[in-house]
Scaffold this active site. Structure first.
Site, short mmCIF file in Angstrom:
data_model
loop_
_atom_site.label_atom_id
_atom_site.label_comp_id
_atom_site.label_asym_id
_atom_site.label_seq_id
_atom_site.Cartn_x
_atom_site.Cartn_y
_atom_site.Cartn_z
N GLU A 289 0.83 -1.21 0.00
CA GLU A 289 0.00 0.00 0.00
C GLU A 289 0.87 1.26 0.00
O GLU A 289 0.64 2.19 -0.78
CB GLU A 289 -0.92 0.01 1.23
CG GLU A 289 -1.78 1.25 1.36
CD GLU A 289 -2.87 1.33 0.29
OE1 GLU A 289 -3.72 0.44 0.27
OE2 GLU A 289 -2.85 2.27 -0.54
N ASP A 293 1.09 4.06 -2.91
CA ASP A 293 0.71 5.45 -2.63
C ASP A 293 1.83 6.42 -2.95
O ASP A 293 1.59 7.52 -3.47
CB ASP A 293 0.29 5.60 -1.16
CG ASP A 293 -0.99 4.84 -0.83
OD1 ASP A 293 -1.72 4.45 -1.76
OD2 ASP A 293 -1.25 4.62 0.37
N SER A 487 -7.55 2.10 -3.48
CA SER A 487 -6.23 2.53 -3.01
C SER A 487 -5.41 3.10 -4.16
O SER A 487 -4.49 3.88 -3.93
CB SER A 487 -5.44 1.34 -2.47
OG SER A 487 -5.97 0.91 -1.26
N ASP A 530 -18.05 11.78 -16.92
CA ASP A 530 -19.13 11.04 -16.27
C ASP A 530 -19.02 9.55 -16.64
O ASP A 530 -18.92 9.21 -17.81
CB ASP A 530 -20.48 11.61 -16.74
CG ASP A 530 -21.65 11.07 -15.95
OD1 ASP A 530 -21.42 10.34 -14.96
OD2 ASP A 530 -22.80 11.38 -16.34
N ILE A 531 -19.02 8.70 -15.62
CA ILE A 531 -18.95 7.25 -15.86
C ILE A 531 -20.37 6.70 -15.72
O ILE A 531 -21.00 6.87 -14.67
CB ILE A 531 -17.99 6.55 -14.87
CG1 ILE A 531 -16.62 7.26 -14.86
CG2 ILE A 531 -17.86 5.06 -15.21
CD1 ILE A 531 -15.93 7.33 -16.21
N GLY A 549 -24.71 11.15 -14.66
CA GLY A 549 -24.69 12.03 -13.49
C GLY A 549 -24.06 11.33 -12.29
O GLY A 549 -23.49 10.23 -12.42
N ASP A 551 -23.33 9.07 -9.16
CA ASP A 551 -23.81 7.78 -8.66
C ASP A 551 -22.87 7.31 -7.55
O ASP A 551 -21.72 7.75 -7.47
CB ASP A 551 -23.87 6.75 -9.80
CG ASP A 551 -22.53 6.59 -10.49
OD1 ASP A 551 -21.60 6.06 -9.87
OD2 ASP A 551 -22.40 7.03 -11.66
#
Ligand code: NAG
Ligand code: NAG
Ligand code: NAG
Length: 570
Positions: A289, A293, A487, A530-531, A549, A551
Site C-alpha cells: 500500500e 501510494d 487505493s 461522467d462514468i 450524473g 452515482d
C-alpha cells in the site's frame, strides 16, 4: 521528526464548582454488540492503566461549517480565503462553562487531564480500569479481534453525570472498535503482460492500458502534464498506517522504468506521527500500500514535494492514529501543512460510535477550513482479502462518508467503466450535504425500488469522484500480477489536485482546499468524465449501478486535467 501535539496556551479553567448532583448518571452511549469480528474475552484487569480521551462540545461547530463552505464554494465572495488556525480554534474550543463543568468533575475525582488538540476540546486522562469503571458506571472488558487476535479494552455502554450531557461529546475509547485497518490493494490474478508498456508522454491512450496501468496510461487518459511543478511550498501528503513502509529503492526502480523523464532519485520526505517509522528492510508485502501510494504520487505529481506521513502501529487516539495525524497537521504552522492529503485506509461505519465518527469528521472539517484538500479511497467492497468488509457494499465506509472529505471510487478500462469493487453508498451517520442534495435525489429517483430498505435514503452519498483502480503496475509487480483497489484511485486523483494547486499558487492564487463544493458546481462537474456503466456488486448483492450524473460507485466521474484547469480559470 516527531510532531508534538500542540498544547493550548490556556490551562483548564477551574471555576468554583456549583453544587450539582454529580452522582445522577445517565447512559451516554451504548451498543448492543461489539463491532463485527470482535468477541469479548473477559473483564479488563482493574489495576491496569487506561488512557481515555474526553471530547468536550465545541462552542460553535455549525459556525465552522458555514465558514468552511464560505471559503470552499466558488460562488462565494470569500472563495479561497482559507481560515487561520486561530480562527478555526475559536469555533472549536469549548465554552468556559463547558471547560469548568468538565474540570470540576475530574478534579472532584482526583483526576488530572491534559489537552491533546490545539483548540483544547479534547483532553486526555490516564486512570486505572477500576477507577474508570466507577467514573463511567461501566465495566470495561477485553475484546479480541478474531482474525488478528489483537485485543483492546472496550465497553458496550458507559454513563456520565447528567449535568455533563450537554458538555461532553464522548469518552473514548469505549464503544468504538478499531479493527486492523483495511486498505491494502489486491493483487490481481496472473495475466499476460502486454508486449509493450505505454510509452511515457504519449498523448493517445495506448491499448496496453486496457490490461496494465502505468503512469503513462494515467497521463494519457486524464491529460496529466509531465512538466515539472515549480512551487516548493506546495506539499502533497500521503498517509501511512499499520506498519506500511514506503521503500526508497522500490520508488527509484519504479521511476527508472515508468518515468524515465524524471530524475530516478526523486523521492518523498518522511514525517513521523505517534512513533511511526519508515523501515527500509526487510521488504515485505506489508509495503504494497505505501509503495503504491508513494509511487503514484511522486510518479504522477511531477516535482510536487511529497511527504509520507507514517503513524506508529496503532496510534494513541483509539482510532489507529487517524485523529492524531490530523490534529498534528492542524497544529503545524501555516505554510508547512500539505495542501492535499491522500489516505487509502478505511473503517466500516459501525466500527466507530456515531459521536466518535462525528468528531473525527469534524476534525477533517477543521483541516479543510485551513485549506487542505482531503481525499480518501472509498473502500473495496467484497474483495478485501483477509478482511472482507462484511461482503456487502451496503456497509458505508468511514471516513469516506464524512461530508468534509472527497471520497474517490474506482474505474477500469480505457473506455472507463465502474470497477465492481468500488465501494459506495449512503451513510447512516451523516446527512446529505447541500452540495450533493440534487444529485442524490436524482439518483434515488433513477434507482427506484432497487435495493430498497438496504440503505439509508437520507444519508450522505459517496464517493464524490473516481479514477482508475485496476491492474496498476507497481515496483512490487511480480509474475505479471498487478494491484487493484480504490487505493490506486485516491493517490491518482490527489496528484491531479496537487498539480492544479501548483499552477494556482504560481498564478498567485490560493490552493483549492475543500474540493466538493467546486466539484459539484456546474463548472466542476463539467470538467469530469461522467462514468455511466458498470456497478459495484461486491459479493452477492446487486450493488448500485453507475448512471448518467452522480452515482454511488463513481461519483461525478474521473478527472480531465485540461478541463479542470479551465474551470479554475487557469
Ligand atoms: C473565558 O475564560 C478566559 C480565560 O479565563 C477569559 O479570558 C474569557 O474572557 C472567558 N470568556 C467568557 C466568554 O467568559
Ligand atoms: C471505446 O469505445 C469506442 C466507442 O464506443 C469504441 O469505438 C472503441 O473501440 C472502444 N475502445 C476500447 C479499447 O474498448
Ligand atoms: C439515516 O441517515 C440519517 C442522516 O444521517 C440519520 O439521522 C439516521 O439515523 C439514519 N438512519 C439509520 C436507520 O441509521
Amino acid at each position: 521528526m516527531v510532531l508534538a501535539l500542540a498544547v493550548i496556551a490556556c490551562a483548564l479553567v477551574f471555576a468554583a464548582a456549583t453544587p450539582m448532583d454529580r452522582r445522577a448518571m445517565v447512559v451516554h452511549d451504548s451498543r448492543t454488540e461489539p463491532a463485527r469480528g470482535f468477541v469479548k474475552s473477559g473483564l479488563a484487569p482493574v489495576a491496569s492503566d487506561l488512557t481515555l480521551r474526553i471530547a468536550m462540545k465545541p462552542n460553535n461547530i455549525a459556525g465552522l461549517e458555514s465558514a468552511l463552505y464560505a471559503v470552499s464554494d466558488p460562488a462565494s465572495s470569500l472563495y479561497g480565503q482559507h481560515l487561520t488556525a486561530d480562527e478555526v480554534a475559536a469555533f472549536v474550543k469549548p465554552t468556559n462553562e463547558t471547560i469548568s463543568a468538565v474540570s470540576a468533575w475530574l478534579t472532584e475525582n482526583g483526576i488530572s487531564s491534559a489537552p491533546v488538540t490545539p483548540a483544547g476540546d479534547i483532553v486526555e486522562i490516564v486512570i486505572p480500569v477500576g477507577k474508570a469503571n466507577q467514573l463511567l458506571s461501566t465495566e470495561f472488558s477485553v475484546f479480541s479481534h478474531v482474525d488478528s487476535s489483537k485485543t483492546s479494552i472496550r465497553t458496550l455502554q458507559y454513563s456520565i453525570p447528567a449535568a455533563l450531557q450537554d458538555h461532553i461529546d464522548f469518552v473514548h475509547p469505549t464503544t468504538s472498535f478499531t479493527r486492523p485497518l483495511t486498505g491494502r490493494p489486491q493483487f490481481s490474478a496472473v495475466k499476460a503482460k502486454p508486449t509493450e508498456d505505454a510509452a511515457p508522454g504519449s498523448e493517445a491512450v495506448p491499448s496496453s492500458c486496457n490490461s496494465v496501468i502505468t503512469p503513462a496510461c494515467l497521463q494519457a487518459m486524464y491529460g496529466i502534464p509531465t512538466t515539472p511543478a515549480t512551487q516548493k511550498s506546495n506539499k502533497l501528503g500521503v498517509s501511512g498506517f499499520v506498519g506500511q513502509y514506503a521503500n526508497q529503492a522500490d520508488l527509484q526502480a519504479f521511476l527508472t522504468s515508468y518515468r524515465p523523464d524524471m530524475a530516478s532519485t526523486t523521492s518523498f520526505t518522511f514525517q513521523s506521527q505517534d512513533g511511526g517509522v519508515n523501515t527500509q528492510t526487510p521488504r515485505s508485502s506489508a509495503g504494497v500500500e505505501a509503495n503504491l501510494d508513494t509511487e503514484y504520487t511522486v510518479g504522477l505529481a511531477t516535482n510536487v514535494p511529497v511527504t509520507f506521513i507514517s503513524v506508529g502501529e496503532y496510534g494513541s487516539d483509539g482510532v489507529n492514529g487517524f485523529m492524531d495525524m490530523i490534529t498534528a497537521l492542524i497544529g503545524e504552522p501555516t505554510g508547512t501543512r500539505p495542501n492535499v492529503l491522500t489516505t487509502s485506509y478505511t473503517y466500516e461505519e459501525t466500527d466507530l460510535s456515531r459521536s466518535v465518527a462525528t468528531t473525527l469528521c469534524n476534525t477533517y472539517m477543521q483541516l479543510g477550513a485551513l485549506g487542505t484538500s482531503i481525499l480518501f479511497s472509498s473502500g473495496d467492497g467484497g474483495v478485501s482479502g483477509s478482511q472482507p468488509q462484511s461482503c456487502t457494499n451496503f456497509m458505508p465506509t468511514l471516513p469516506a462518508d464524512c461530508p468534509f472529505v472527497t471520497a474517490v471510487g474506482a474505474t477500469g478500462g480505457i473506455n472507463e467503466t465502474a470497477a465492481s469493487f468500488s465501494s459506495g453508498g449512503f451513510s447512516n451517520y451523516f446527512a446529505i450535504p447541500s452540495y450533493q442534495s440534487n444529485d442524490v435525489a436524482t439518483y434515488l429517483d433513477t434507482l427506484g425500488n432497487t435495493n430498497s430498505g438496504r440503505f439509508n435514503r437520507t444519508g450522505r452519498g459517496f464517493p464524490d469522484v473516481a479514477a482508475q483502480g485496476e491492474n496498476f503496475e507497481i515496483s512490487w509487480t511480480v509474475r505479471n500480477r498487478y494491484v487493484g483497489g480504490t487505493s490506486c484511485s485516491s493517490p491518482t486523483f490527489a496528484s491531479i489536485v496537487a498539480l492544479l494547486n501548483d499552477e494556482l499558487i504560481a498564478a498567485g492564487k490560493p490552493p483549492l482546499g475543500f474540493l466538493n463544493p467546486f466539484l459539484y458546481s456546474a463548472a466542476g462537474r463539467a470538467a469530469l468524465n461522467d462514468i455511466t456503466t458498470g456497478n459495484n456488486p461486491g459479493c452477492s448483492t446487486n450493488g448500485f449501478p453507475a448512471t448518467k450524473g452522480w452515482d454511488p460507485v463513481t461519483g461525478l466521474g474521473t478527472p480531465n486535467y485540461a478541463a479542470l484547469r479551465t474551470a479554475l480559470g487557469l
